[in-house]
Design a protein around this motif. Sequence first.
Motif: not given
Length: 224
Positions: A140-146, A149-150, A200-201
Amino acid sequence: MNSRNKKMVSTLIVMYTLGPIFVGLLVIAITFALGKKISTDELTHIVSCLIYAVLGIMAVKLYGKTIYKDIADRDRKKAWFFQTLAFSALYLFINLILTNVLYFINGEMLTENEMIIDSINDSGILLQIFSGIVVCVIGPMVEEILFRYIYQNWLISKISFFNGYLAVILVAVSFGALHSGFSPLELSYYSLLGMLLGIIYKKTDSIAMVIIIHMINNTVGTLL
């Protein structure tokens, strides 16, 4: 795209082009040396977990402070916390509805991606723990950042149609494609979930929030 995001994307490209070859051969060699048999689904999941582990290390190194500040620098932490819980409950509820729709149409409660993950259940306890950490925390952390966020931030800066929501949809479809393979039904399922995270983001501008929502969803799905 700044240098930090370029490093993360470059790592992703390298890991998903060269990683499966080297990691796959390594896993096969180890299992052969131990005299164990490994299925294609198990191999796929183990390779994915190891790739995600490397990406997770890179994500913490590059974005750990950003995630921490997203929470620490907020004036109304309690309101943010309850908003995160509320969105998590909404996300789980919508996921439950979509899962039942998927079952009604396809006759399967699990997607192909989830079946691959479940293939590890008969493996050793250490492998199951590693898989659980990757699926519930690192993934989840990797996917949301990629993706959020990016990719979403970058695409919104390039495509402003419909107040940026066209970019949200395009990112969501990309998210769905990563998880679904070649199934149109599963692509729709994961794309809708990705779109919800994207909305949501966009509304909250909180990367920590969507990471936590994604973590809670995956943890509940793993436990059930």
